[in-house]
Scaffold this motif. Structure first.
Motif, PDB file in Angstrom:
ATOM      1  N   HIS A  93     -16.639 -12.954  45.917  1.00 30.12           N
ATOM      2  CA  HIS A  93     -17.952 -12.309  46.031  1.00 30.12           C
ATOM      3  C   HIS A  93     -18.607 -12.035  44.674  1.00 30.12           C
ATOM      4  N   ASP A  94     -18.053 -12.619  43.604  1.00 31.07           N
ATOM      5  CA  ASP A  94     -18.728 -12.582  42.299  1.00 31.07           C
ATOM      6  C   ASP A  94     -19.990 -13.445  42.414  1.00 31.07           C
ATOM      7  N   PRO A  95     -21.180 -12.894  42.130  1.00 30.31           N
ATOM      8  CA  PRO A  95     -22.402 -13.693  42.311  1.00 30.31           C
ATOM      9  C   PRO A  95     -22.373 -15.042  41.600  1.00 30.31           C
ATOM     10  N   ARG A  96     -21.786 -15.072  40.392  1.00 33.63           N
ATOM     11  CA  ARG A  96     -21.756 -16.339  39.652  1.00 33.63           C
ATOM     12  C   ARG A  96     -20.830 -17.339  40.360  1.00 33.63           C
ATOM     13  N   ALA A  97     -19.735 -16.822  40.940  1.00 32.74           N
ATOM     14  CA  ALA A  97     -18.818 -17.708  41.679  1.00 32.74           C
ATOM     15  C   ALA A  97     -19.491 -18.244  42.937  1.00 32.74           C
ATOM     16  N   ILE A  98     -20.278 -17.391  43.580  1.00 30.63           N
ATOM     17  CA  ILE A  98     -20.965 -17.813  44.810  1.00 30.63           C
ATOM     18  C   ILE A  98     -21.927 -18.962  44.507  1.00 30.63           C
ATOM     19  N   LEU A  99     -22.687 -18.830  43.421  1.00 25.00           N
ATOM     20  CA  LEU A  99     -23.616 -19.914  43.075  1.00 25.00           C
ATOM     21  C   LEU A  99     -22.850 -21.165  42.647  1.00 25.00           C
ATOM     22  N   LYS A 100     -21.794 -20.980  41.849  1.00 26.25           N
ATOM     23  CA  LYS A 100     -21.019 -22.154  41.405  1.00 26.25           C
ATOM     24  C   LYS A 100     -20.485 -22.943  42.600  1.00 26.25           C
ATOM     25  N   ALA A 101     -20.059 -22.222  43.635  1.00 26.48           N
ATOM     26  CA  ALA A 101     -19.502 -22.909  44.817  1.00 26.48           C
ATOM     27  C   ALA A 101     -20.573 -23.754  45.511  1.00 26.48           C
ATOM     28  N   GLN A 102     -21.807 -23.247  45.594  1.00 26.50           N
ATOM     29  CA  GLN A 102     -22.864 -24.033  46.248  1.00 26.50           C
ATOM     30  C   GLN A 102     -23.304 -25.207  45.380  1.00 26.50           C
ATOM     31  N   VAL A 103     -23.292 -25.013  44.058  1.00 20.81           N
ATOM     32  CA  VAL A 103     -23.614 -26.126  43.160  1.00 20.81           C
ATOM     33  C   VAL A 103     -22.546 -27.211  43.302  1.00 20.81           C
ATOM     34  N   ALA A 104     -21.280 -26.789  43.393  1.00 22.64           N
ATOM     35  CA  ALA A 104     -20.189 -27.767  43.553  1.00 22.64           C
ATOM     36  C   ALA A 104     -20.351 -28.522  44.874  1.00 22.64           C
ATOM     37  N   ARG A 105     -20.788 -27.799  45.897  1.00 18.77           N
ATOM     38  CA  ARG A 105     -21.010 -28.453  47.204  1.00 18.77           C
ATOM     39  C   ARG A 105     -22.110 -29.513  47.080  1.00 18.77           C
ATOM     40  N   ALA A 106     -23.190 -29.173  46.381  1.00 18.30           N
ATOM     41  CA  ALA A 106     -24.270 -30.151  46.180  1.00 18.30           C
ATOM     42  C   ALA A 106     -23.759 -31.339  45.365  1.00 18.30           C
ATOM     43  N   GLU A 107     -22.998 -31.031  44.309  1.00 19.83           N
ATOM     44  CA  GLU A 107     -22.488 -32.116  43.446  1.00 19.83           C
ATOM     45  C   GLU A 107     -21.587 -33.053  44.252  1.00 19.83           C
ATOM     46  N   ALA A 108     -20.818 -32.488  45.194  1.00 20.06           N
ATOM     47  CA  ALA A 108     -19.951 -33.323  46.033  1.00 20.06           C
ATOM     48  C   ALA A 108     -20.780 -34.249  46.924  1.00 20.06           C
ATOM     49  N   MET A 109     -22.045 -33.872  47.169  1.00 25.52           N
ATOM     50  CA  MET A 109     -22.949 -34.734  47.944  1.00 25.52           C
ATOM     51  C   MET A 109     -23.732 -35.661  47.000  1.00 25.52           C
ATOM     52  N   GLY A 110     -23.381 -35.626  45.693  1.00 29.18           N
ATOM     53  CA  GLY A 110     -24.057 -36.478  44.707  1.00 29.18           C
ATOM     54  C   GLY A 110     -25.388 -35.914  44.254  1.00 29.18           C
ATOM     55  N   LEU A 111     -25.606 -34.602  44.429  1.00 34.43           N
ATOM     56  CA  LEU A 111     -26.909 -33.997  44.143  1.00 34.43           C
ATOM     57  C   LEU A 111     -26.771 -32.889  43.103  1.00 34.43           C
ATOM     58  N   THR A 112     -27.666 -32.876  42.138  1.00 36.06           N
ATOM     59  CA  THR A 112     -27.689 -31.799  41.139  1.00 36.06           C
ATOM     60  C   THR A 112     -28.911 -30.927  41.383  1.00 36.06           C
ATOM     61  N   PRO A 113     -28.698 -29.654  41.732  1.00 36.06           N
ATOM     62  CA  PRO A 113     -29.847 -28.771  41.955  1.00 36.06           C
ATOM     63  C   PRO A 113     -30.452 -28.299  40.638  1.00 36.06           C
ATOM     64  N   MET A 114     -31.753 -28.412  40.533  1.00 35.63           N
ATOM     65  CA  MET A 114     -32.498 -27.901  39.374  1.00 35.63           C
ATOM     66  C   MET A 114     -33.426 -26.796  39.867  1.00 35.63           C
ATOM     67  N   MET A 115     -33.466 -25.709  39.118  1.00 38.15           N
ATOM     68  CA  MET A 115     -34.215 -24.546  39.590  1.00 38.15           C
ATOM     69  C   MET A 115     -34.988 -23.908  38.435  1.00 38.15           C
ATOM     70  N   ALA A 116     -36.074 -23.241  38.813  1.00 42.91           N
ATOM     71  CA  ALA A 116     -36.786 -22.357  37.875  1.00 42.91           C
ATOM     72  C   ALA A 116     -37.114 -21.081  38.626  1.00 42.91           C
ATOM     73  N   SER A 117     -36.941 -19.942  37.943  1.00 41.66           N
ATOM     74  CA  SER A 117     -37.310 -18.679  38.582  1.00 41.66           C
ATOM     75  C   SER A 117     -38.391 -18.020  37.733  1.00 41.66           C
ATOM     76  N   GLU A 118     -39.395 -17.498  38.386  1.00 42.05           N
ATOM     77  CA  GLU A 118     -40.461 -16.785  37.668  1.00 42.05           C
ATOM     78  C   GLU A 118     -40.128 -15.295  37.706  1.00 42.05           C
ATOM     79  N   LEU A 119     -40.373 -14.602  36.604  1.00 44.79           N
ATOM     80  CA  LEU A 119     -40.090 -13.151  36.569  1.00 44.79           C
ATOM     81  C   LEU A 119     -41.409 -12.387  36.456  1.00 44.79           C
ATOM     82  N   GLU A 120     -41.734 -11.618  37.461  1.00 45.61           N
ATOM     83  CA  GLU A 120     -42.909 -10.751  37.410  1.00 45.61           C
ATOM     84  C   GLU A 120     -42.453  -9.301  37.271  1.00 45.61           C
TER      85      GLU A 120
END
Ligand code: ADP
Length: 454
Positions: A118-145
């Motif tokens: 339940h470490d937030p960074r681990a949670i994101l890493k796991a979903q990125v790894a899942r995407a990578e296993a599908m041959g996909l690299t997620p790219m993101m941008a977040s805006e801060l208001e």
């Protein structure tokens, strides 16, 4: 962008007396940096391998309380340690603090040295790894208001959070004149972050008095969340240094528009944007359509991760540029999901549901989980909702309260499969704790309304 500070460069900077302090941090459930300030000599000798922290830090609330109901950590289990393992690729100078560097950590189990699920960074890493296993690299941008205030944090707190005066006197959306007056805070934010290896694109005035936006160039999902977290922290520290306060509360006054954190998302195979298909509708590939269809289908499941507090839901209001409906539309700021860059290689989906209080690791992970489920389920994209989406009767509502979002999170088979049942249970408890705290409070509104007239 490569790490602006290698371990070897840190050793040299320490030997030459340029750096004496290393902030060793991880991101908690609320998206805050937690950790220790190391003497640089000790960091180089020992701290860069690992350090430890109390495991309540991933089971507390904004008040640092120790609520019950978490399976992972409790008084009964004695609140033991976690390992904080520095990710040296995140080592960077902190130019707004004298002689200081920073590193982000992964949180590991003290005994097994496995990632804490339940470490937030681990949670994101796991979903990125899942995407990578599908041959996909997620790219993101977040805006801060956020909003900038005339007074500083301490003065505002001692005044009971009353008499909050935003820094400007008028809606400053894209205003160059008004934002010139804010450069004592905003210029160091841009320049210090850039020097810390965060690819700042720009800052701009936003659509309210005192409201600001900081934009950072898109990056791989983990870097995007790291950048967001460091930037949010830096904005608070740099404002504090200038004797001013900022707030990332999504809605600090009912009659003012709220603050968002829009998330731009695309998937890539190497250098090729897989969301792009010149022959598809609006230049969108089948993959992009299914990805967006997944996020639409599971929008209610993941809303908690985009709107984690009672206050977050006050922002979802018609006519404020904050969405109320889980619908998609091309270049349409009234929709929860806005297709940007249509017909170009930069075609992407901007999720506009998230508030400025989101934890970027959790928000991106939940969005990825939904999008990847959409691809796996080969979901067709529902029809576009054009025009004013606030008035689109057929479009489903985003959950309107934290209470509603807790129930959709608790029941989400998709999130349980993607993140793990333990992780969903942990964050359901986190959400409940927030709701319970609010339910136990007697608010100013109740007193003013009922004191005489009840
Ligand atoms: P807006 O109209 O929302 O201000 P911008 O053109 O400024 O749009 O872009 C917003 C964000 O989208 C920027 O932070 C930018 O880095 C990011 N972005 C651009 N292209 C992509 C992409 N292909 N995938 C993800 N994010 C992207």
């Amino acid at each position: 962008m490569p790490s602006p500070l290698t371990f070897h460069a840190l050793e040299t900077a320490v030997a030459e007396g340029d750096i004496d302090t290393v902030l060793v941090c991880f991101t908690d459930m609320q998206g805050r940096l937690m950790g220790k300030r190391f003497h640089a000599a000790n960091f180089i000798e020992h701290g860069h391998k690992e350090t430890h922290c109390c495991n309540y830090l991933l089971a507390t609330d904004q008040e640092m309380a120790t609520p019950d109901g978490y399976a992972a950590t409790s008084w009964a289990q004695g609140y033991g340690d976690y390992v904080m393992q520095p990710d040296l690729s995140t080592l960077r100078p902190v130019p707004w603090l004298e002689g200081t560097a920073m590193v982000l950590c992964d949180v590991l189990d003290h005994h097994t040295h496995k990632p804490v699920s339940h470490d937030p960074r681990a949670i994101l890493k796991a979903q990125v790894a899942r995407a990578e296993a599908m041959g996909l690299t997620p790219m993101m941008a977040s805006e801060l208001e956020f909003f900038l205030f005339e007074k500083g944090f301490d003065e505002i707190r001692k005044g009971g959070f009353r008499d909050l005066k935003p820094f400007s006197g008028y809606n400053q959306d894209y205003h160059i004149l008004q934002t010139t007056k804010e450069e004592d805070v905003m210029r160091p934010i841009r320049n210090h972050l850039f020097a810390a290896g965060i690819p700042v694109e720009n800052t701009k005035g936003e659509a309210e008095t005192g409201q600001e936006e900081l934009n950072i160039r898109y990056a791989d999902a983990l870097s995007c969340a790291d950048h967001h977290t460091i930037a949010k922290h830096a904005v608070k520290e740099i404002a504090w240094q200038a004797g001013r306060a900022v707030t990332f509360l999504p809605k600090w006054r009912a009659d003012k528009v709220g603050s968002s954190s829009h998330l731009h998302q695309s998937l890539w195979k190497g250098d090729t944007p897989v969301f792009r298909d010149p022959d598809g509708p609006h230049g969108m590939s089948a993959t992009m359509q299914s990805f967006m269809a997944g996020q639409l289908k599971y929008a209610a499941d993941l809303t908690f991760f985009l709107a984690p507090y009672v206050n977050s839901y006050k922002r979802f209001m018609k006519g404020t540029f904050a969405p109320t409906k889980a619908a998609w539309s091309v270049d349409n700021r009234t929709a929860g999901f806005r297709v940007c860059g249509d017909g170009t290689p930069a075609v992407r989906v901007e999720c506009r549901i998230g508030g400025s209080d989101l934890n970027p690791y959790l928000a991106q992970a939940a969005l990825l989980a939904a999008g990847l489920a959409g691809i796996e389920e080969n979901l067709p994209l529902p029809s576009e909702t054009a025009g004013d989406v606030y008035d689109a009767k057929e479009a489903p509502e985003i959950p309107q309260t934290l209470r509603a979002a807790i129930e959709t999170l608790r029941g989400s088979a998709m999130l349980k499969a993607a993140l793990g049942t333990d992780v969903v249970a942990h964050y359901t408890r986190c959400a409940e704790v927030e709701q319970e705290a609010f339910d136990a409070a007697v608010t100013d509104w109740e007193i003013a309304r009922g004191f005489e007239r009840a």
